[in-house]
Design an enzyme around this catalytic site. Structure first.
Site, PDB file in Angstrom:
ATOM      1  N   LYS A  25       6.197 -17.967  17.053  1.00  0.00           N
ATOM      2  CA  LYS A  25       6.364 -16.895  16.055  1.00  0.00           C
ATOM      3  C   LYS A  25       6.385 -15.536  16.761  1.00  0.00           C
ATOM      4  CE  LYS A  25       6.067 -19.204  12.000  1.00  0.00           C
ATOM      5  NZ  LYS A  25       6.791 -19.049  10.749  1.00  0.00           N
TER       6      LYS A  25
ATOM      7  N   TYR B 219      12.042 -22.119  18.188  1.00  0.00           N
ATOM      8  CA  TYR B 219      11.438 -22.104  16.853  1.00  0.00           C
ATOM      9  C   TYR B 219      11.828 -23.408  16.166  1.00  0.00           C
ATOM     10  CZ  TYR B 219      10.066 -19.945  12.383  1.00  0.00           C
ATOM     11  OH  TYR B 219       9.470 -19.661  11.176  1.00  0.00           O
TER      12      TYR B 219
ATOM     13  N   ASN C 225      13.964 -19.040   5.759  1.00  0.00           N
ATOM     14  CA  ASN C 225      12.773 -19.208   6.599  1.00  0.00           C
ATOM     15  C   ASN C 225      12.096 -17.861   6.763  1.00  0.00           C
ATOM     16  OD1 ASN C 225      11.182 -19.331   9.167  1.00  0.00           O
ATOM     17  ND2 ASN C 225      11.887 -21.441   9.074  1.00  0.00           N
TER      18      ASN C 225
ATOM     19  N   ASP D  16       1.526 -15.698   6.502  1.00  0.00           N
ATOM     20  CA  ASP D  16       2.974 -15.888   6.585  1.00  0.00           C
ATOM     21  C   ASP D  16       3.465 -16.981   5.639  1.00  0.00           C
ATOM     22  OD1 ASP D  16       5.549 -15.584   7.694  1.00  0.00           O
ATOM     23  OD2 ASP D  16       5.192 -17.266   9.055  1.00  0.00           O
ATOM     24  N   ASP D  17       2.712 -18.074   5.538  1.00  0.00           N
ATOM     25  CA  ASP D  17       3.186 -19.206   4.733  1.00  0.00           C
ATOM     26  C   ASP D  17       3.168 -18.892   3.245  1.00  0.00           C
ATOM     27  OD1 ASP D  17       3.555 -21.247   6.889  1.00  0.00           O
ATOM     28  OD2 ASP D  17       1.499 -20.600   7.255  1.00  0.00           O
TER      29      ASP D  17
ATOM     30  N   ARG E 207      -2.070 -27.453   9.865  1.00  0.00           N
ATOM     31  CA  ARG E 207      -0.870 -27.877   9.116  1.00  0.00           C
ATOM     32  C   ARG E 207       0.323 -27.209   9.795  1.00  0.00           C
ATOM     33  NH1 ARG E 207       3.128 -25.273   7.634  1.00  0.00           N
ATOM     34  NH2 ARG E 207       2.524 -24.052   5.840  1.00  0.00           N
TER      35      ARG E 207
ATOM     36  N   GLU F 192      -1.169 -18.250  10.205  1.00  0.00           N
ATOM     37  CA  GLU F 192      -0.056 -19.190  10.253  1.00  0.00           C
ATOM     38  C   GLU F 192      -0.542 -20.631  10.214  1.00  0.00           C
ATOM     39  OE1 GLU F 192       3.194 -17.843  10.528  1.00  0.00           O
ATOM     40  OE2 GLU F 192       3.686 -19.873   9.897  1.00  0.00           O
ATOM     41  N   ASP F 193       0.029 -21.387   9.327  1.00  0.00           N
ATOM     42  CA  ASP F 193      -0.125 -22.845   9.315  1.00  0.00           C
ATOM     43  C   ASP F 193      -1.570 -23.330   9.267  1.00  0.00           C
ATOM     44  OD1 ASP F 193       2.584 -22.716   9.269  1.00  0.00           O
ATOM     45  OD2 ASP F 193       2.936 -23.857  11.088  1.00  0.00           O
TER      46      ASP F 193
ATOM     47  N   ARG G 286      23.184 -17.654  34.337  1.00  0.00           N
ATOM     48  CA  ARG G 286      22.574 -18.770  35.080  1.00  0.00           C
ATOM     49  C   ARG G 286      21.624 -19.555  34.162  1.00  0.00           C
ATOM     50  NH1 ARG G 286      20.845 -16.181  38.813  1.00  0.00           N
ATOM     51  NH2 ARG G 286      22.509 -16.550  40.308  1.00  0.00           N
TER      52      ARG G 286
ATOM     53  N   ASN H 152       9.915 -27.845   6.785  1.00  0.00           N
ATOM     54  CA  ASN H 152      10.241 -27.871   8.208  1.00  0.00           C
ATOM     55  C   ASN H 152       9.450 -28.963   8.910  1.00  0.00           C
ATOM     56  OD1 ASN H 152      11.917 -25.515   8.133  1.00  0.00           O
ATOM     57  ND2 ASN H 152      10.054 -24.308   7.914  1.00  0.00           N
TER      58      ASN H 152
ATOM     59  N   ALA I 281       2.715 -22.836   0.473  1.00  0.00           N
ATOM     60  CA  ALA I 281       4.076 -22.303   0.496  1.00  0.00           C
ATOM     61  C   ALA I 281       4.641 -22.242  -0.930  1.00  0.00           C
ATOM     62  CB  ALA I 281       4.950 -23.155   1.400  1.00  0.00           C
TER      63      ALA I 281
HETATM   64  N1  LIG Z   1      10.994 -22.334   4.935  1.00  0.00           N
HETATM   65  C1  LIG Z   1       9.907 -21.659   5.233  1.00  0.00           C
HETATM   66  O1  LIG Z   1       9.952 -20.477   5.599  1.00  0.00           O
HETATM   67  C2  LIG Z   1       8.580 -22.321   5.108  1.00  0.00           C
HETATM   68  C3  LIG Z   1       8.466 -23.656   4.920  1.00  0.00           C
HETATM   69  N2  LIG Z   1       7.244 -24.220   4.813  1.00  0.00           N
HETATM   70  C4  LIG Z   1       7.183 -25.661   4.685  1.00  0.00           C
HETATM   71  O2  LIG Z   1       6.608 -26.007   3.463  1.00  0.00           O
HETATM   72  C5  LIG Z   1       5.997 -27.248   3.585  1.00  0.00           C
HETATM   73  C6  LIG Z   1       4.707 -27.234   2.813  1.00  0.00           C
HETATM   74  O3  LIG Z   1       3.771 -26.351   3.346  1.00  0.00           O
HETATM   75  P1  LIG Z   1       2.334 -26.192   2.634  1.00  0.00           P
HETATM   76  O4  LIG Z   1       2.525 -25.794   1.227  1.00  0.00           O
HETATM   77  O5  LIG Z   1       1.489 -25.313   3.426  1.00  0.00           O
HETATM   78  O6  LIG Z   1       1.818 -27.690   2.772  1.00  0.00           O
HETATM   79  P2  LIG Z   1       0.878 -28.579   1.877  1.00  0.00           P
HETATM   80  O7  LIG Z   1       0.715 -29.848   2.619  1.00  0.00           O
HETATM   81  O8  LIG Z   1      -0.331 -27.817   1.489  1.00  0.00           O
HETATM   82  O9  LIG Z   1       1.714 -28.809   0.567  1.00  0.00           O
HETATM   83  C7  LIG Z   1       2.574 -29.872   0.355  1.00  0.00           C
HETATM   84  C8  LIG Z   1       2.630 -30.119  -1.132  1.00  0.00           C
HETATM   85  O10 LIG Z   1       3.650 -31.044  -1.404  1.00  0.00           O
HETATM   86  C9  LIG Z   1       3.153 -31.985  -2.338  1.00  0.00           C
HETATM   87  N3  LIG Z   1       3.932 -33.215  -2.261  1.00  0.00           N
HETATM   88  C10 LIG Z   1       3.789 -34.277  -1.438  1.00  0.00           C
HETATM   89  N4  LIG Z   1       4.703 -35.214  -1.730  1.00  0.00           N
HETATM   90  C11 LIG Z   1       5.441 -34.725  -2.730  1.00  0.00           C
HETATM   91  C12 LIG Z   1       6.539 -35.235  -3.473  1.00  0.00           C
HETATM   92  N5  LIG Z   1       7.064 -36.416  -3.191  1.00  0.00           N
HETATM   93  N6  LIG Z   1       7.053 -34.472  -4.459  1.00  0.00           N
HETATM   94  C13 LIG Z   1       6.555 -33.269  -4.738  1.00  0.00           C
HETATM   95  N7  LIG Z   1       5.507 -32.740  -4.071  1.00  0.00           N
HETATM   96  C14 LIG Z   1       4.965 -33.469  -3.085  1.00  0.00           C
HETATM   97  C15 LIG Z   1       1.701 -32.153  -1.967  1.00  0.00           C
HETATM   98  O11 LIG Z   1       0.966 -32.728  -3.031  1.00  0.00           O
HETATM   99  C16 LIG Z   1       1.345 -30.700  -1.695  1.00  0.00           C
HETATM  100  O12 LIG Z   1       1.050 -30.036  -2.893  1.00  0.00           O
HETATM  101  C17 LIG Z   1       5.907 -27.557   5.084  1.00  0.00           C
HETATM  102  O13 LIG Z   1       6.842 -28.538   5.426  1.00  0.00           O
HETATM  103  C18 LIG Z   1       6.303 -26.278   5.737  1.00  0.00           C
HETATM  104  O14 LIG Z   1       7.031 -26.483   6.919  1.00  0.00           O
HETATM  105  C19 LIG Z   1       6.083 -23.498   4.851  1.00  0.00           C
HETATM  106  C20 LIG Z   1       6.145 -22.153   5.046  1.00  0.00           C
HETATM  107  C21 LIG Z   1       7.402 -21.477   5.247  1.00  0.00           C
HETATM  108  C1  LIG Z   2       8.349 -21.612   8.653  1.00  0.00           C
HETATM  109  C2  LIG Z   2       6.929 -21.850   8.508  1.00  0.00           C
HETATM  110  O1  LIG Z   2       6.133 -20.933   8.579  1.00  0.00           O
HETATM  111  C3  LIG Z   2       6.465 -23.188   8.260  1.00  0.00           C
HETATM  112  O2  LIG Z   2       7.263 -24.098   8.119  1.00  0.00           O
HETATM  113  O3  LIG Z   2       5.238 -23.352   8.199  1.00  0.00           O
HETATM  114 MG   LIG Z   3       4.189 -21.551   8.802  1.00  0.00          MG
END
Ligand SMILES: NC(=O)C1=CN([C@@H]2O[C@H](COP(=O)(O)OP(=O)(O)OC[C@H]3O[C@@H](n4cnc5c(N)ncnc54)[C@H](O)[C@@H]3O)[C@@H](O)[C@H]2O)C=CC1
Ligand SMILES: CC(=O)C(=O)O
Ligand SMILES: [Mg+2]
Length: 632
Positions: free
Chosen positions: A236, A163, A526, A330-331, A218, A307-308, A118, A478, A371
């Protein structure tokens, strides 16, 4: 059209003959009289008439009188308003008589499986992912077991709704789609009395074992969403239950509200968070110290997943708390682990086909936040395992940010977390453009953690295809709209040679549409593939700390989890359908590492088990959604 029984994919069928409540709330703190009476009542399915979690706490006196038919009939019918014990049409006729439910439910008695049909029927009649998300949230708030049974039987369909990517939109609109409270909200205005806020958590079935805490600063790649970030903690934790069998009542979603700099939220009359800009660093540190102390003193075994948080605070609090409390980020760490696993599997394939030695891979990351730096640090262990020194391993990894290649002599003040990977061998050369950086670095792999859609454009992808027989391209940001490229683009511009994983799910490419003539399956790199197993480990062995070695072990376990069939299909990660098996294997390896490092607090219980015993025990501890056997 109503879905047929065969629509409910099996695998982990929603109703399985397994024990009902295992990865339960912490036995130690269930000595709290409030906890134990409630826990017993829930276990035995007697019920005192609580309408919600808070009522479970305040009405607990009625549990003790529930053996009296007179008083229980009046009160017990409210069981259908409490999400955990509620079975709705799944209640047997006998139970309906016992609880005074006759007439309050439709005449038919239906199994959990039929109820899942359902839910699917209703879900599939909605077109927008956010509508589906809201419907599932509402199900979670009314019938916990049906919610998880639906997820477990339909992971591929449901995970993207609870998610990434849908949770991103849900967080952006969280104050708009809000129906009722879930989890703890601790705001800066509670400063000085956080312990009493934590005391307010009603603990319906003993103490929580896993908390996910965010400050909403973030959320995915969507920036500062303030209090609305609570949606990510809830999302999560749903994965903890679905993916690792943590008991739903042992999970604790937390948002700490220290204000927001999101103007749209601050001006939105429906916004539910504090209407102030973000606190200063000093206020942050004092407040988070109080929160951690309050959580830990009430729940000493609670595993706290950060997280975030913005990158600066993510690193700050990991460093501040990782040797003091059972916690991890986690990140930084979860992402590091999952990408180490996927990269290892991809590099093996690439090296086998190109003859290039494993230690000779070079990784270029777009992004230099929590990350990317977390992933970089974890990836160093790939190279040290190939015999390189720490310095040599670090040299294999390049990071870029919005200003280009990160170098020590770039002329700007680098954020502290970027310094570790900042190049010193660039001989004064500074490069802004990513395509030019590829010419300079000649990477075998590019990883996107930049939050910026399109960073891996046609030129970038084609360059990777020219340099490498099997280019490794992981756009990991993401949600989907922030992904550095799509699967289809990566396949098209590499003529199908790409080894691909993305943070959010992308559709497969059917054989007919694939340049190789074979079906192509994108990986999902991820952290949800590892954090449930890491948390399960820490909860089961009552880890005092989550060590870096445990995190690395989780990556190795994930990499090893790939089976022959999955390898043949060209996958870099095991099929998500097997998430519980994967979490079990990760938990086993992490528990073994935790024992090796002396951080378990289970009185030697897990140390005394051999691997097979441990695997069986961990498996048996996983909670499975089912109704009582006589009522299923
Ligand atoms: N696949 C997964 O499991 C995960 C994915 N992420 C994703 O990673 C991304 C970043 O997360 P954070 O590091 O915490 O964010 P953040 O905002 O701290 O880092 C982003 C970085 O990208 C840089 N940046 C911006 N424009 C850029 C460009 N054109 N070229 C190269 N670098 C550039 C920034 O200067 C900064 O250093 C988010 O979108 C998040 O969703 C995060 C954790 C897990
Ligand atoms: C997957 C994850 O933790 C993030 O995008 O921030
Ligand atoms: Mg995260």
């Amino acid at each position: 059209m109503a879905p047929s029984v065969s629509d409910v994919r099996s695998g982990s069928a929603p109703v399985v003959n397994s024990k009902n409540m295992q990865v339960t709330p912490d036995d130690k703190t269930t000595e709290d009289p409030r906890d134990s009476s409630i826990h017993r009542a829930v276990r035995s399915h007697t019920y005192g008439g609580a309408a919600n979690l808070r009522d479970v706490f305040t009405n607990q006196a009625s549990f003790s009188t529930s053996s009296s038919a007179q008083s229980s009939t009046l009160a017990d019918h409210r069981i259908i308003s409490d999400p955990f014990p509620n079975q709705d049409t799944g209640f047997s006729y006998e139970k309906r008589d016992q609880l005074g439910l006759r007439g309050l439910l439709p005449p038919a008695k239906q199994s959990l499986n039929t109820q899942v049909l359902r839910v699917l029927h209703q879900l599939r009649s909605k077109s927008l992912p956010l509508e589906k998300h809201v419907m599932l949230a509402s199900l979670r708030q009314t019938n916990t077991r049906l919610y998880y049974a639906t997820i477990l039987a339909n992971k591929e369909e449901i995970l993207p709704l609870i998610y990434t990517p849908t949770v991103g939109e849900a967080c952006q609109k969280f104050s708009h789609i809000y129906r009722r409270p879930e989890g703890l909200s601790i705001s800066l205005e509670d400063k000085g009395k956080v312990a009493s806020i934590v005391e307010n958590w009603p603990v319906p079935a003993g103490s929580p074992r896993i908390a996910v805490i965010t400050d909403g600063s973030r959320i995915l790649g969507l920036g500062d969403l303030g209090w609305n970030g609570q949606g990510i903690s809830i999302g999560k934790l749903s994965l903890y239950v679905a993916g690792a069998g943590i008991h739903p009542r042992a999970t604790l979603p937390i948002v700490v509200d220290l204000g927001t700099n999101n103007k749209k939220n601050l001006e939105d009359p429906l916004y539910l968070g504090l209407r102030r800009t973000r606190a200063t660093t000093e206020e942050y540190i004092e407040f988070m110290d109080e929160v951690m102390e309050a959580l830990h003193s009430r729940y000493p075994n609670l595993i706290i997943q950060y997280e975030d948080f913005t990158s600066e605070n993510a690193f700050r609090f990991l460093e501040r708390y990782q040797d003091k409390y059972p916690m991890f980020n986690d990140d930084i760490q979860g992402t590091g682990s999952v990408i180490l696993a996927g990269f290892t599997n991809a590099a093996r394939i690439a090296s086998k086909e190109s003859g290039r030695p494993l230690h000779d891979h070079r990784i270029l990351m777009a992004g230099a936040g929590s990350a990317a730096v977390g992933v970089g640090k974890q990836l160093m262990s790939f190279f040290t395992r190939q015999g390189l020194s720490e310095d040599e391993a670090r040299e294999r990894i390049y990071i870029t940010d919005s200003k280009g290649l990160v170098t020590r002599d770039r002329g700007d003040k680098l954020a502290e977390h970027k310094i570790f990977f900042a190049r010193q061998d660039n001989e004064g050369r500074q490069i802004k453009d990513l395509a030019e950086t590829i010419d300079y670095v000649k990477p075998t792999a590019i990883l996107g953690l930049s939050t910026i859609k399109g960073t891996f454009d046609e030129t970038v992808i084609r360059k990777m295809a020219t340099l490498n027989k099997r280019p490794i391209i992981f756009p990991l940001s993401n949600p989907t709209d922030n992904s550095e490229c799509t699967f289809e683009e990566a396949v098209r511009y590499t003529e199908g040679r790409v080894l691909f994983a993305a943070g959010s799910p992308f559709p497969e490419i059917e054989a007919g549409a694939s340049p190789t003539g074979e079906r192509m399956i994108p990986g999902q790199g991820n952290n949800f593939l590892v954090f449930p197993g890491i948390g399960l480990c820490a909860a089961l062995c009552k880890a005092a700390r989550v060590t870096n070695e445990m995190i690395t072990e989780s990556a190795l376990a994930l990499s090893d989890a790939l089976n022959d069939e999955e390898r043949k299909e060209g996958r870099l990660y095991p099929n998500t359908e097997r998430i519980r098996e994967i979490s079990r294997d990760i938990a086993v390896r992490c528990i073994q590492m935790a024992n090796k490092q002396g951080v378990t607090r289970d009185g030697g219980k897990t140390a005394a088990m051999d691997e097979e015993e441990l695997r069986d025990w961990v498996h048996g501890e996983m909670w499975v959604p089912r109704y009582d056997a006589d009522e299923a």
